[in-house]
Design a protein around this motif. Structure first.
Motif, mmCIF file in Angstrom:
data_model
loop_
_atom_site.group_PDB
_atom_site.id
_atom_site.type_symbol
_atom_site.label_atom_id
_atom_site.label_comp_id
_atom_site.label_asym_id
_atom_site.label_seq_id
_atom_site.Cartn_x
_atom_site.Cartn_y
_atom_site.Cartn_z
ATOM 1 N N LYS A 90 108.040 61.048 -9.346
ATOM 2 C CA LYS A 90 108.855 59.839 -9.370
ATOM 3 C C LYS A 90 110.091 60.086 -10.228
ATOM 4 O O LYS A 90 109.999 60.620 -11.340
ATOM 5 N N ILE A 91 111.245 59.741 -9.685
ATOM 6 C CA ILE A 91 112.511 59.862 -10.431
ATOM 7 C C ILE A 91 113.001 58.441 -10.643
ATOM 8 O O ILE A 91 113.648 57.847 -9.774
ATOM 9 N N PRO A 92 112.696 57.849 -11.794
ATOM 10 C CA PRO A 92 112.676 56.383 -11.884
ATOM 11 C C PRO A 92 113.968 55.680 -12.267
ATOM 12 O O PRO A 92 114.059 54.461 -12.110
ATOM 13 N N HIS A 93 114.952 56.388 -12.779
ATOM 14 C CA HIS A 93 116.039 55.696 -13.463
ATOM 15 C C HIS A 93 117.322 55.601 -12.632
ATOM 16 O O HIS A 93 117.596 56.438 -11.778
ATOM 17 N N ASP A 94 118.097 54.569 -12.945
ATOM 18 C CA ASP A 94 119.443 54.399 -12.404
ATOM 19 C C ASP A 94 120.369 55.312 -13.196
ATOM 20 O O ASP A 94 120.583 55.115 -14.391
ATOM 21 N N VAL A 95 120.926 56.327 -12.542
ATOM 22 C CA VAL A 95 121.706 57.322 -13.275
ATOM 23 C C VAL A 95 122.908 56.702 -13.974
ATOM 24 O O VAL A 95 123.295 57.145 -15.071
ATOM 25 N N PHE A 96 123.492 55.675 -13.406
ATOM 26 C CA PHE A 96 124.680 55.079 -14.016
ATOM 27 C C PHE A 96 124.323 54.346 -15.306
ATOM 28 O O PHE A 96 125.052 54.440 -16.299
ATOM 29 N N ARG A 97 123.201 53.643 -15.287
ATOM 30 C CA ARG A 97 122.782 52.961 -16.510
ATOM 31 C C ARG A 97 122.403 53.969 -17.590
ATOM 32 O O ARG A 97 122.742 53.798 -18.769
#
Length: 389
Positions: A121-128
């Motif tokens: 799982k790659i869970p994060h919003d890269v921009f945030r």
């Protein structure tokens, strides 16, 4: 929290920073207002990320045995799934190897360690993530530049911002590329005109191969060989700055653990002694390709894991012949204190960071030899009193 301002004040400053600093820089690099708004509209800092300024530093990390990196489950899992992927994607891997010179087994091993072959799982919003780190970390300029690179990807790659998922550090997709590396090395492996490292396995494999090729992978050479290092060859000879022809290592008595000679095509090439646990574990003669693997992740153990798992996938080799000794258990603070002690004696340890890289390992060995001890080239608790005072 540890910050002098309230969270509300920081969030207001964060919003002002996005509009006053990030947006002008992004616009100058061709990012449209609509792309910027889609990626960062309404975003707030992600306060629970590790390593933010003013946040909790956490407990002091242990400097463990290198052998822990090669856990049974981790090695076997990467190998068994890698063999399945080799069968499934044999044609794609062969095409990438023809184009880049990088063996399919190596690409598979990196894919496995980075994202469990796309299953993690790659869970994060890269921009945030990148905006938070660009505003609140100790590496503000680096993460701000990565944030702008991510915006450029959203602008030019036909990848929707919402699809650009990352780790908590901002590394994206199945190969875990930082945005600037995506812009340099991401490749279209399935011929659809874009490099989608989130959803396309073929693009992921092509991108890993392209990264390694562009970093100098030498076509036709291996990554390295497990060896037996006789007592007459000092562990202080380790390191990429002390290379010699592999034929010369053989003349010194260094031999492969499986009893086979070094391949003829390798004998004239340069090789380097690599002993990640000093005399307390397996030893290797590695090629320049080993250090290309380190360009992907600056860790001896990472590069060794990739090479070893790749060999297991393709050749069915077993565990290392050398056994990992019961070393480690020190804190990074302890190791850093020992490194500073070695620096005071004139040794180049590569920085007092609490990690025993090759410069630290061989400096310990040189200190041991200079004080009449047998060189083991690895930090041990018994050395603390002598080195850390």
């Amino acid at each position: 929290m540890g910050w002098s301002q309230s969270r509300a004040q920081l969030e207001q400053q964060f919003s002002g920073w996005l509009q006053g600093t990030v947006w002008p820089a992004a616009r100058q690099q061709g990012v449209a207002q609509g792309t910027f708004n889609a990626a960062l509209g309404g975003v707030t800092p992600q306060w629970d990320l590790p390593g933010l300024r003013g946040g909790s530093g956490g407990s002091q990390a242990e400097f463990g045995s290198p052998g822990k990196y090669f856990s049974r489950g981790k090695v076997d899992g990467a190998t068994s799934t890698g063999r399945q992927m080799a069968q499934k994607y044999g044609r794609t891997l062969a095409a990438v190897e023809r184009a880049t010179g990088v063996p399919g087994r190596t690409i598979l091993a990196i894919w496995g360690i980075e994202s469990s072959y796309g299953r993690a799982k790659i869970p994060h919003d890269v921009f945030r993530i990148l905006a938070t780190r660009g505003f609140l970390s100790d590496r503000r300029a680096y993460f701000t530049n990565e944030l702008i690179a991510a915006l450029k990807i959203a602008q030019t790659s036909r990848i929707a911002p919402a699809s650009m998922r990352s780790s908590w550090a901002g590394a994206m997709g199945q190969p875990q590329f930082m945005p600037s590396n995506y812009l340099k090395y991401a490749a279209d492996g399935d011929g659809d005109g874009r490099a989608d490292i989130w959803r396309s396995d073929a693009d992921t494999m092509a991108s890993i191969g392209n990264f390694l090729a562009r970093h100098g992978w030498q076509r036709g050479r291996d990554w390295g060989f497990e060896v037996v290092v006789p007592p007459s060859v000092s562990c202080t000879l380790e390191g990429p700055d002390q290379g010699r022809r592999i034929s010369d290592w053989a003349k010194m008595g260094v031999r492969r653990v499986n009893g086979k000679p070094f391949p003829n095509n390798e004998l004239r090439g340069e090789g380097y002694l690599m002993m990640p646990a000093g005399r307390n574990g397996p030893a290797f003669i590695v090629t320049p390709n080993f250090y290309v693997l380190k360009d992907y992740n600056m860790s001896d153990l990472y590069a060794l894991f990739v090479g070893h798992v790749g060999d297991r996938i393709q050749y069915g080799v077993g565990d290392f012949a050398g056994r990992w000794g019961k070393v480690g258990g020190l804190s990074r603070r302890d190791v850093a204190a020992m490194q500073r002690g070695l620096e005071r004696q004139g040794h180049d340890v590569g920085g007092a960071d609490g990690l025993a890289g090759f410069k630290t390992r061989r400096s310990i060995g040189r200190w041991q030899e200079a004080t009449g001890q047998a060189a083991t080239c690895f930090p041990e608790a018994s050395m603390k009193r002598a080195l850390a005072r």
